[in-house]
Design an enzyme around this catalytic site. Structure first.
Site, mmCIF file in Angstrom:
data_model
loop_
_atom_site.group_PDB
_atom_site.id
_atom_site.type_symbol
_atom_site.label_atom_id
_atom_site.label_comp_id
_atom_site.label_asym_id
_atom_site.label_seq_id
_atom_site.Cartn_x
_atom_site.Cartn_y
_atom_site.Cartn_z
ATOM 1 C CG HIS A 1 -1.730 -1.164 1.483
ATOM 2 N ND1 HIS A 1 -2.819 -1.460 0.703
ATOM 3 C CD2 HIS A 1 -1.666 -2.147 2.429
ATOM 4 C CE1 HIS A 1 -3.399 -2.561 1.153
ATOM 5 N NE2 HIS A 1 -2.722 -3.000 2.200
ATOM 6 C CG ASP A 2 1.757 2.823 3.676
ATOM 7 O OD1 ASP A 2 0.615 3.121 3.267
ATOM 8 O OD2 ASP A 2 2.000 2.551 4.866
#
Ligand code: BDR
Ligand code: CA
Length: 309
Positions: free
Chosen positions: A240-241
């Site tokens: 995600h990040d």
């Protein structure tokens, strides 16, 4: 070089985002600000310092603590996903020599944006509490920042913490609401719609070779992968990040549409849900670029190349 402030709740995937940002050499990292989220503010700050030391990052990169709790709500940690220490135990015996400097993340963001008007990209990979506090204190920031890229939300699928909400939005929906309605000219949402398409598996880790960093990635993502497998039946984990960082590095990785997105803050079942008005039924001006597709192979090519550099 793009000037960035990275705001993190370090977390397994935040740590990989930090590594990608720092090792890419593509950014002038003005600072890394920390926030409560996956783990407590103290843990997320310690983990940020550890990861920077571990990769031998420039000792001059400031780490600045931010909010220790959401604007109105209680903390909601994710130790089940990120492990007791937040890094899947990978740096349990490693102690950081650097420490956070004095100061408060929202003030730090304001100072950096004032010092470099029109030049700063904010990359947010935790709950949006620090940014909400910064714009409440200094509303001009909205027009003085270059752009904001945040990992959070989901508009075409289900959530990952409740049936409808993504974690960063769920933890502090009031903060997200302030950010969404602030009028940022360039706001980009990197949500689960795209981050669930960048799945790190054994084959990517094998491409990292036989290095200390490869070992770190393998260990830190082990539990995280197990949890993803239990929920989704795929032995991999979503980056995600790192994808939010990837979008800052190479915007062409994603396909976006400019749309109006709001967030639910007053529902028993749907708090933290991001609602995207695809058909403009509300007649509101679009407020962000919503990432709807991603070139996952290109992202992984970049991710592996940078980590191997
Ligand atoms: C987001 O929530 C956190 O657990 C991750 O670090 C990421 O920022 C994904 O929903
Ligand atoms: Ca995060």
């Amino acid at each position: 070089m793009k000037k960035i402030v990275l705001d993190v709740d370090t977390g397994v995937d935040d740590a990989l985002g930090i590594i990608l940002a720092v090792k890419s050499g593509m950014f002038d990292v003005l600072g890394i600000t920390t926030v409560n989220g996956n783990v407590s503010l103290a843990k997320s700050t310690e983990n940020t310092c550890k990861i920077l030391d571990f990769i031998g990052a420039d000792a001059g990169i400031p780490v600045v603590r931010g909010a220790s709790q959401p604007l109105l709500r209680h903390v909601y940690f994710e130790h089940r996903i990120h492990g007791e220490d937040g890094l899947g135990g990978a740096l349990r015996d490693f102690s950081a020599s650097r420490q956070a400097q004095d100061g408060f993340a929202p003030d730090f963001m304001i100072e950096q944006v004032k010092s470099h008007p029109g030049e700063v990209t904010l990359i947010m990979t935790g709950p949006l509490t620090n940014l909400a506090l910064a714009i409440s204190k200094y509303p001009e920031l909205v027009h003085q920042v270059k752009e904001v890229i945040f990992m959070g939300g989901v508009v075409t699928q289900y959530g990952n913490v409740t049936p409808t909400a993504e974690y960063n939005m769920y933890v502090d929906p009031e903060a997200a609401k302030l950010v969404f309605h602030a009028g940022f000219p360039e706001l980009t949402m990197v949500g689960l719609d795209v981050t669930r398409k960048v799945l790190l598996d054994e084959s990517h880790i094998a491409e990292l070779g036989d290095t200390e960093l490869a070992d770190y990635v393998r260990v830190s993502t082990s539990e995280y992968t197990q949890r993803y497998f239990e929920r989704n039946g795929v032995r991999a984990c979503a980056l995600h990040d790192p994808l939010a960082v990837g979008v800052a590095m190479s915007p062409e990785l994603v396909t976006t549409r400019k749309l109006f997105v709001d967030i639910e803050t007053r529902s028993e079942l749907c708090d933290g849900q991001t609602i995207c008005d695809f058909q403009n039924r509300l007649g509101k001006k679009p407020n962000m670029h919503v990432c709807l597709d991603v070139d996952a192979p290109a992202f992984f090519e970049q991710f592996v190349r940078v980590l191997n550099s």
